[in-house]
Motif scaffolding. Structure first.
Motif, PDB file in Angstrom:
ATOM      1  N   GLY A  63      -3.536   7.308   2.123  1.00  0.00           N
ATOM      2  CA  GLY A  63      -2.260   7.274   2.290  1.00  0.00           C
ATOM      3  C   GLY A  63      -1.406   7.078   1.200  1.00  0.00           C
ATOM      4  N   GLY A  64      -2.297   7.141  -0.169  1.00  0.00           N
ATOM      5  CA  GLY A  64      -1.486   7.146  -1.230  1.00  0.00           C
ATOM      6  C   GLY A  64      -1.988   8.017  -2.507  1.00  0.00           C
ATOM      7  N   GLY A  65      -1.476   8.271  -3.341  1.00  0.00           N
ATOM      8  CA  GLY A  65      -1.608   9.036  -4.559  1.00  0.00           C
ATOM      9  C   GLY A  65      -2.440  10.318  -4.490  1.00  0.00           C
ATOM     10  N   ARG A  66      -3.607  10.252  -4.689  1.00  0.00           N
ATOM     11  CA  ARG A  66      -4.268  11.746  -4.868  1.00  0.00           C
ATOM     12  C   ARG A  66      -5.326  11.606  -3.517  1.00  0.00           C
ATOM     13  NH1 ARG A  66      -3.216   9.558  -9.078  1.00  0.00           N
ATOM     14  NH2 ARG A  66      -2.120  10.552 -10.909  1.00  0.00           N
ATOM     15  N   ASP A  76       5.622   4.867 -12.725  1.00  0.00           N
ATOM     16  CA  ASP A  76       4.547   5.452 -11.786  1.00  0.00           C
ATOM     17  C   ASP A  76       4.518   4.734 -10.393  1.00  0.00           C
ATOM     18  OD1 ASP A  76       3.816   7.355 -14.122  1.00  0.00           O
ATOM     19  OD2 ASP A  76       2.368   5.686 -14.710  1.00  0.00           O
ATOM     20  N   LEU A  77       4.794   3.443 -10.394  1.00  0.00           N
ATOM     21  CA  LEU A  77       4.574   2.765  -9.106  1.00  0.00           C
ATOM     22  C   LEU A  77       5.623   3.216  -8.076  1.00  0.00           C
ATOM     23  CD1 LEU A  77       3.612   0.313  -7.324  1.00  0.00           C
ATOM     24  CD2 LEU A  77       5.274  -1.241  -8.308  1.00  0.00           C
ATOM     25  N   LEU A  78       6.772   3.169  -8.488  1.00  0.00           N
ATOM     26  CA  LEU A  78       7.879   3.762  -7.690  1.00  0.00           C
ATOM     27  C   LEU A  78       7.672   5.150  -7.148  1.00  0.00           C
ATOM     28  CD1 LEU A  78      10.899   2.038  -9.474  1.00  0.00           C
ATOM     29  CD2 LEU A  78       9.727   1.110  -7.377  1.00  0.00           C
ATOM     30  N   GLN A  79       7.400   6.049  -8.143  1.00  0.00           N
ATOM     31  CA  GLN A  79       7.211   7.473  -7.902  1.00  0.00           C
ATOM     32  C   GLN A  79       6.294   7.468  -6.635  1.00  0.00           C
ATOM     33  OE1 GLN A  79       5.777  10.151 -11.044  1.00  0.00           O
ATOM     34  NE2 GLN A  79       4.962  11.451  -9.589  1.00  0.00           N
ATOM     35  N   TRP A  80       5.281   6.851  -6.915  1.00  0.00           N
ATOM     36  CA  TRP A  80       3.873   7.340  -6.062  1.00  0.00           C
ATOM     37  C   TRP A  80       4.098   6.360  -4.691  1.00  0.00           C
ATOM     38  CZ3 TRP A  80       0.560  10.923  -5.805  1.00  0.00           C
ATOM     39  CH2 TRP A  80       0.396  11.641  -7.347  1.00  0.00           C
ATOM     40  N   ALA A  81       5.124   5.380  -4.884  1.00  0.00           N
ATOM     41  CA  ALA A  81       5.152   4.550  -3.523  1.00  0.00           C
ATOM     42  C   ALA A  81       6.447   5.382  -2.677  1.00  0.00           C
ATOM     43  CB  ALA A  81       5.683   3.250  -3.947  1.00  0.00           C
ATOM     44  N   ALA A  82       7.089   6.031  -3.254  1.00  0.00           N
ATOM     45  CA  ALA A  82       8.056   7.088  -2.469  1.00  0.00           C
ATOM     46  C   ALA A  82       7.267   8.158  -1.753  1.00  0.00           C
ATOM     47  CB  ALA A  82       9.042   7.628  -3.726  1.00  0.00           C
ATOM     48  N   GLU A  83       6.060   8.530  -2.321  1.00  0.00           N
ATOM     49  CA  GLU A  83       5.470   9.725  -1.310  1.00  0.00           C
ATOM     50  C   GLU A  83       4.583   8.696  -0.331  1.00  0.00           C
ATOM     51  OE1 GLU A  83       3.296  12.417  -3.494  1.00  0.00           O
ATOM     52  OE2 GLU A  83       4.558  12.659  -5.090  1.00  0.00           O
ATOM     53  N   PRO A 122       0.828  -1.097   0.073  1.00  0.00           N
ATOM     54  CA  PRO A 122      -0.032   0.066  -0.101  1.00  0.00           C
ATOM     55  C   PRO A 122       0.741   1.283  -0.074  1.00  0.00           C
ATOM     56  CG  PRO A 122       0.101  -1.021   2.315  1.00  0.00           C
ATOM     57  CD  PRO A 122       0.771  -1.830   1.357  1.00  0.00           C
ATOM     58  N   GLY A 123       0.214   2.350  -0.180  1.00  0.00           N
ATOM     59  CA  GLY A 123       0.674   3.759  -0.358  1.00  0.00           C
ATOM     60  C   GLY A 123       1.251   3.873  -1.633  1.00  0.00           C
ATOM     61  N   ALA A 124       1.010   3.501  -2.747  1.00  0.00           N
ATOM     62  CA  ALA A 124       0.964   3.637  -4.128  1.00  0.00           C
ATOM     63  C   ALA A 124      -0.266   4.155  -4.641  1.00  0.00           C
ATOM     64  CB  ALA A 124       1.478   2.476  -4.853  1.00  0.00           C
ATOM     65  N   SER A 125      -0.378   4.255  -5.962  1.00  0.00           N
ATOM     66  CA  SER A 125      -1.492   4.833  -6.502  1.00  0.00           C
ATOM     67  C   SER A 125      -2.261   3.874  -7.840  1.00  0.00           C
ATOM     68  CB  SER A 125      -1.407   6.081  -7.144  1.00  0.00           C
ATOM     69  OG  SER A 125      -0.598   5.867  -8.308  1.00  0.00           O
ATOM     70  N   HIS A 126      -3.289   4.046  -8.310  1.00  0.00           N
ATOM     71  CA  HIS A 126      -3.760   3.425  -9.383  1.00  0.00           C
ATOM     72  C   HIS A 126      -3.149   3.613 -10.607  1.00  0.00           C
ATOM     73  CE1 HIS A 126      -5.092   7.417 -10.760  1.00  0.00           C
ATOM     74  NE2 HIS A 126      -5.518   6.611 -11.991  1.00  0.00           N
ATOM     75  N   HIS A 139      -3.291  11.956   2.453  1.00  0.00           N
ATOM     76  CA  HIS A 139      -2.053  11.183   3.269  1.00  0.00           C
ATOM     77  C   HIS A 139      -2.004  11.618   4.767  1.00  0.00           C
ATOM     78  CE1 HIS A 139       0.545  10.060  -0.172  1.00  0.00           C
ATOM     79  NE2 HIS A 139      -0.477  10.672  -0.797  1.00  0.00           N
ATOM     80  N   LEU A 140      -1.438  10.564   5.515  1.00  0.00           N
ATOM     81  CA  LEU A 140      -1.524  10.683   6.898  1.00  0.00           C
ATOM     82  C   LEU A 140      -0.073  10.334   7.325  1.00  0.00           C
ATOM     83  CD1 LEU A 140      -4.908   9.088   7.392  1.00  0.00           C
ATOM     84  CD2 LEU A 140      -4.254  11.295   7.617  1.00  0.00           C
ATOM     85  N   PRO A 141       0.998  11.166   7.133  1.00  0.00           N
ATOM     86  CA  PRO A 141       2.408  10.736   7.568  1.00  0.00           C
ATOM     87  C   PRO A 141       2.485  10.628   8.945  1.00  0.00           C
ATOM     88  CG  PRO A 141       2.298  12.879   6.544  1.00  0.00           C
ATOM     89  CD  PRO A 141       0.917  12.227   6.116  1.00  0.00           C
ATOM     90  N   ASP A 142       1.606  11.495   9.690  1.00  0.00           N
ATOM     91  CA  ASP A 142       2.013  11.281  11.259  1.00  0.00           C
ATOM     92  C   ASP A 142       1.368   9.993  11.692  1.00  0.00           C
ATOM     93  OD1 ASP A 142      -0.571  11.735  10.407  1.00  0.00           O
ATOM     94  OD2 ASP A 142      -1.353  12.252  12.474  1.00  0.00           O
TER      95      ASP A 142
END
Length: 302
Positions: A67-70, A205-212, A41-45, A73-76
């Protein structure tokens, strides 16, 4: 059509939202929408957009999980294993279906990788899945024990220097060194995606969004796909699989985790069909796009 739906998350005071995108006409006569759950989890579609090949015959609902994509997000909540549970994402799916008025009409469900964890949980809960018509489980092990065993098998096939770099990084708890990252890339080129040139757009795309959404992935899974040491470490779908009563397509790639990891889906789901695509890895929908989509079309239309 794109939009956001309010999602009340227990323990979070701020308003959360789930972003979604509809491709096709949800109200097309005689059609059954396909709800698509991405991995992470944490990626996007985004990396699953090749599934738009199924439109316009099949209305598609993509969404970015919390927690992912658009979506919000809840980084706390990084590291909070009690918060990032499969149940949270099951409730998010229910919430989205209610918003789209899809709770009282037939739907098909598709889950890739981590998305397969969520759809399996949802489909095996009779109270929530009464309107489920067909289920697709793509590229996910039936348990973390089977995943670990499969990964161990794949690691032994790597060049010796890559194996040594992985072993050294894990022994030193250093997953960011150039040597460790290079070894991970060797593994990914063999077992994440076989598409060339590397990396294909979908992997980017997967790696970019997973990094966020790193904080969700590391909490639930771990530092990378080779080490399931997060909250998912003891997960298994096996006891619940007999509760899935709808026709189910299990699909994977020959170069993904070895077949033993997916065998329980076929053995324990009453109406399961299993297809393994040659010359395909974890991103089977990218590596063998045309064949993959034909199998989905046939299954969903049957």
């Amino acid at each position: 059509m794109e939009g956001k739906v309010e999602f009340h998350v227990p323990g979070v005071s701020a308003s959360c939202q789930t972003w979604y995108k509809v491709v096709g006409d949800l109200n097309s006569p005689g059609s059954t929408p396909l709800i698509i759950l991405h991995g992470g989890p944490g990626a996007s579609h985004d990396y699953l957009l090749p599934l738009t090949d199924l439109a316009p015959d099949i209305p598609l609902v993509f969404y970015d999980q919390i927690g992912g994509g658009r979506s919000t997000h809840l980084p706390d909540r990084a590291g909070d294993e009690a918060f990032w549970t499969a149940d949270l994402f099951v409730r998010e799916l229910d919430n989205l279906l209610a918003h789209l008025n899809l709770r009282d009409r037939p739907v098909d469900l598709y889950g890739h990788s981590w998305g397969g964890v969520v759809v399996t949980a949802w489909a095996s809960t009779p109270s929530s899945s009464t309107n489920l018509r067909r289920l697709v489980i793509s590229n996910i092990s039936a348990s973390m024990d089977l995943h670990r065993a499969g990964i161990a098998t794949l690691r032994k096939r790597l060049p010796e220097d890559a194996q040594a770099a992985l072993d050294r990084g894990e022994a030193e708890n250093d997953f960011t060194s150039p040597e460790y990252q290079a070894a991970l890339e060797v593994f990914s080129k063999r077992h994440l995606s076989l598409a060339r040139p590397w990396p294909p757009k979908e992997v980017q795309d997967l790696l970019q969004w997973a990094a966020e959404g790193w904080y969700v992935y590391t909490t639930v899974f771990g530092p990378n796909s080779l080490l399931p040491i997060g909250s998912i470490r003891n997960w298994t779908a096996i006891p619940s699989l007999p509760k899935i009563k709808v026709p189910t397509l299990v699909i994977d790639g020959a170069e993904d985790t070895p077949s033993e990891a997916m065998q329980p889906f076929f053995d324990l789901i009453e109406k399961a069909k299993w297809i393994t695509l040659d010359n395909a890895a974890h991103m089977s929908h990218v590596d063998q796009r045309e064949k993959y989509m034909k199998q989905l079309q046939r299954f969903l239309a049957a």
